[in-house]
Structures are given as structure tokens and as C-alpha cells.
Design an enzyme around this catalytic site. Structure first.
Site, PDB file in Angstrom:
ATOM      1  N   LYS A  34       0.838  -1.201   0.000  1.00 21.15           N
ATOM      2  CA  LYS A  34       0.000   0.000   0.000  1.00 21.15           C
ATOM      3  C   LYS A  34       0.878   1.258   0.000  1.00 21.15           C
ATOM      4  O   LYS A  34       0.634   2.204  -0.757  1.00 21.15           O
ATOM      5  CB  LYS A  34      -0.936  -0.007   1.222  1.00 21.15           C
ATOM      6  CG  LYS A  34      -2.068  -1.010   1.074  1.00 21.15           C
ATOM      7  CD  LYS A  34      -2.802  -1.312   2.369  1.00 21.15           C
ATOM      8  CE  LYS A  34      -3.757  -2.486   2.140  1.00 21.15           C
ATOM      9  NZ  LYS A  34      -4.439  -2.958   3.336  1.00 21.15           N
ATOM     10  N   GLN A  59      -4.429  -1.672   9.541  1.00 17.56           N
ATOM     11  CA  GLN A  59      -4.315  -3.003   8.936  1.00 17.56           C
ATOM     12  C   GLN A  59      -4.920  -4.048   9.875  1.00 17.56           C
ATOM     13  O   GLN A  59      -4.554  -4.132  11.039  1.00 17.56           O
ATOM     14  CB  GLN A  59      -2.832  -3.323   8.653  1.00 17.56           C
ATOM     15  CG  GLN A  59      -2.624  -4.618   7.898  1.00 17.56           C
ATOM     16  CD  GLN A  59      -3.234  -4.593   6.505  1.00 17.56           C
ATOM     17  OE1 GLN A  59      -3.133  -3.623   5.764  1.00 17.56           O
ATOM     18  NE2 GLN A  59      -3.916  -5.673   6.128  1.00 17.56           N
ATOM     19  N   ASP A  91     -10.957   3.098   4.051  1.00 16.94           N
ATOM     20  CA  ASP A  91     -11.267   1.672   3.909  1.00 16.94           C
ATOM     21  C   ASP A  91     -12.776   1.455   3.790  1.00 16.94           C
ATOM     22  O   ASP A  91     -13.221   0.364   3.422  1.00 16.94           O
ATOM     23  CB  ASP A  91     -10.745   0.898   5.133  1.00 16.94           C
ATOM     24  CG  ASP A  91      -9.672  -0.106   4.762  1.00 16.94           C
ATOM     25  OD1 ASP A  91      -9.527  -0.403   3.565  1.00 16.94           O
ATOM     26  OD2 ASP A  91      -8.999  -0.604   5.683  1.00 16.94           O
TER      27      ASP A  91
END
Ligand SMILES: NC(=O)c1ccc[n+]([C@@H]2O[C@H](COP(=O)([O-])OP(=O)(O)OC[C@H]3O[C@@H](n4cnc5c(N)ncnc54)[C@H](OP(=O)(O)O)[C@@H]3O)[C@@H](O)[C@H]2O)c1
Length: 295
Positions: free
Chosen positions: A54, A98, A121
Site C-alpha cells: 500500500k 491493517q 477503507d
């Protein structure tokens, strides 16, 4: 034999090129640099590689990216404090935690602490609710990637029988929701299957578009689909290691037998996977625009 291969690698590349132009323009015209922070707690190797990918992508696109790696023993309070700090940081437009987090940390509590306007997200209930209502919001990255793949491959979803296998909060449920929204890329008739579904084959055999996100290697075979189906295989399953020591991956769909009947199909790897990170970048750019009042 004749199935078109829907390449996530190629589609993601095209979207990243568009994003790069947009980011360059944001910087040149408005002095805006999109900013993303990734927060990793612990040393899980798979999570480390996802976070590294990422950050690498963000960097390549000209997004300001910060990576915070915390020890596995980090307390919930410490993590919440850090989230609060980034919520208030004007350089940061996207906060990514994460997952999974270590067991002693309440995942929902931490995700819900992210400012919904920085929730790139798309997991915060505010964004989930807005998605459900068809309002402008951050869409969750994998379902958004599936939608973009279908649209850019020219697959007609309006009126299509879409069957989704899997009902997780991060893939199955949101992808089903997006497919039934009243807008381009939606307007489908959607069936959602899971482990309690009585007759899976009945549903898979009548699907015009089959989206599989179950996490079971090769579970869908050629004799379970109809001729001309479009198949999106979200599954990523490690089924061993290659000679060079890399993880050997398989999707949830038995590629060879299903390809023989399908009109189009995504491969694994190289299908949905590359789209997920790209949609994260797209959300970060969207967030930077919103924060700068440019939407
Ligand atoms: N490419 C990407 O970027 C990406 C991103 C996210 C996930 N994935 C992959 O997508 C897959 C699904 O991920 P997830 O997080 O959604 O998984 P998950 O949370 O484990 O959910 C799996 C879902 O599939 C259903 N299911 C499992 N086995 C089934 C079976 N035999 N028949 C019917 N339904 C079945 C489960 O039903 P129940 O609810 O009844 O248990 C559940 O709803 C995994 O392989 C994951 O690695 C890929």
C-alpha cells in the site's frame, strides 16, 4: 475456451495512470497533496507485506504516505490516541488500520474511532450506512474494485441475475449492496449465498454474473455455472509454495473448468487483488479533494 480474461492488473494500471494525472493536477493547481497513513500493530508477515504494498503504491502515485508500525503489545488506549492524532492531522486524508488487530484490542472500537471523513477503507458505520442509502461515501475497497472491474469490462449489470457467494462485512454484503443500487454498475437482481444456503447449484447455475468470496479454494467448478456467465473470483487461498518459495495461490473458482463455459472471468492472482489497493488510493484522493473543498 473463449472466455475473455478480465485482468485486474491491467485495469488497476489504467486507473492508477488516471489517478497519477489527478494527483499531479491537485498539487500543481491547488497545492493539495493527498496523505495516507497506514497503521500496523504486530509483526504478522502477511500484514507487513500488505502494508508495504500500500505504501509503495501510494509513494509511486505521489501520495504522501506515512507508515506506523507498533509492537504487538500496544494497548487499545495507545492505538485510539494515535488514531485521534491522525484524525486531527491536516496532512492526512486517509487512515488505514491493517487488520486483523491483536486479540486484546477491540477492532470495532478502533475502526469506529476513525473520522468517517478519513475512513478510506469504508468500514466505519457512517460510510456503511451511506453506501446502503446510495449516498456519496467511501466505498469499501474490494467491493468497489469488483464494481470497477465489471464496469470497465463493459459487463451489463442492469437486470442481470447476480449471485454472490459469501456474506462477510468486507466483501459479500457490500458487493451485493452495490450491485443492487439504482445507478450505473448496479440495478441487478441479487442473490446472496452462504453456508446455510440449501441448494447452492440452483443459484450458481442461473447466475449471469457470479461473484465468489468464500475463501474456499476451487469450490466452484464448471458444471455449477451456465454458458456465458461472467465470473468474478475474489478468493485468495494459499495452497502451497512454489519452487522459488513463494506462496502458491488459488481462487475460489476452478479456473480451467469454469473458463470453458464463461463469457468472461477474472484470474487469481491478477484479478480482484490489484484492484483493492488501487481503490484505496482512489478513496484517498477523493478524501483530499473533499477536505480541500474541491468536490
Ligand atoms: N482480492 C482481495 O483483495 C481480497 C480482499 C478481501 C478478501 N479476499 C478473499 O476473499 C475470500 C473471502 O474473504 P472474506 O473476508 O469475505 O471471508 P470470510 O469473512 O471468511 O467470509 C466467507 C463467507 O463465505 C461463506 N462461505 C464459506 N464457505 C462457504 C461454502 N462452502 N459455501 C457457501 N458459502 C461459504 C461464509 O458463509 P457463513 O457466513 O455462513 O459462514 C462467509 O459468509 C477470501 O479468500 C479472502 O482471502 C480477497
Amino acid at each position: 475456451m473463449g472466455a475473455k480474461i478480465i485482468s485486474g492488473t491491467e485495469t488497476a494500471k489504467a486507473i492508477r495512470e488516471e489517478l497519477k494525472l489527478e494527483i499531479d493536477e491537485l498539487r500543481a493547481k491547488h497545492n493539495v497533496v493527498p496523505g495516507l497513513v497506514t497503521i500496523l500493530v504486530g509483526d504478522d508477515p502477511a500484514s507487513q507485506s500488505y502494508v508495504a504494498a500500500k505504501n509503495k503504491t501510494a509513494h509511486a502515485l505521489g501520495i504522501h504516505s506515512e507508515q506506523v508500525t507498533l509492537p504487538a503489545g500496544t494497548s487499545e488506549e495507545e492505538l485510539l490516541e494515535l488514531v485521534g492524532k491522525f484524525n486531527d492531522d491536516p496532512k492526512i486524508h486517509g487512515i488505514l488500520i491493517q487488520l486483523p488487530l491483536p486479540r486484546h484490542i477491540n477492532e470495532a472500537k478502533v475502526l469506529y474511532a476513525i473520522d468517517p471523513d478519513k475512513d478510506v477503507d469504508g468500514f466505519h458505520p457512517v460510510n456503511v450506512g451511506k453506501m446502503m442509502l446510495g449516498e456519496q461515501c467511501f466505498l469499501p475497497c474490494t467491493p468497489h474494485g469488483v464494481l470497477e472491474l465489471l464496469m470497465r469490462a463493459g459487463v451489463e449489470t442492469s437486470g442481470a441475475e447476480v449471485v454472490v457467494i459469501g456474506r462477510s462485512n468486507i466483501v459479500g454484503k457490500p458487493v451485493a449492496n452495490l450491485m443492487l443500487q439504482k445507478r450505473p454498475g448496479g440495478n441487478a437482481t441479487v442473490t446472496l449465498c452462504h453456508t446455510r444456503t440449501k441448494d447452492m447449484d440452483f443459484h450458481t447455475k442461473r447466475a449471469d454474473i457470479l461473484i465468489v468470496a468464500a475463501g474456499v479454494a476451487n469450490m466452484i467448478k464448471g458444471d455449477q455455472v451456465k454458458e456465458g456467465v461472467v465470473v468474478i473470483d475474489v478468493g485468495v487461498n494459499r495452497i502451497g509454495t512454489t519452487e522459488s518459495g513463494k506462496a502458491k495461490l488459488a481462487g475460489d473458482v476452478e479456473f480451467d473448468s469454469v473458463r470453458d463455459k464463461a463469457a468472461a472471468i477474472t484470474p487469481v492472482p491478477g484479478g480482484v487483488g490489484p484492484m483493492t489497493i488501487t481503490m484505496l488510493m482512489k478513496n484517498t484522493v477523493q478524501s483530499a479533494r473533499q477536505h480541500a473543498g474541491l468536490v
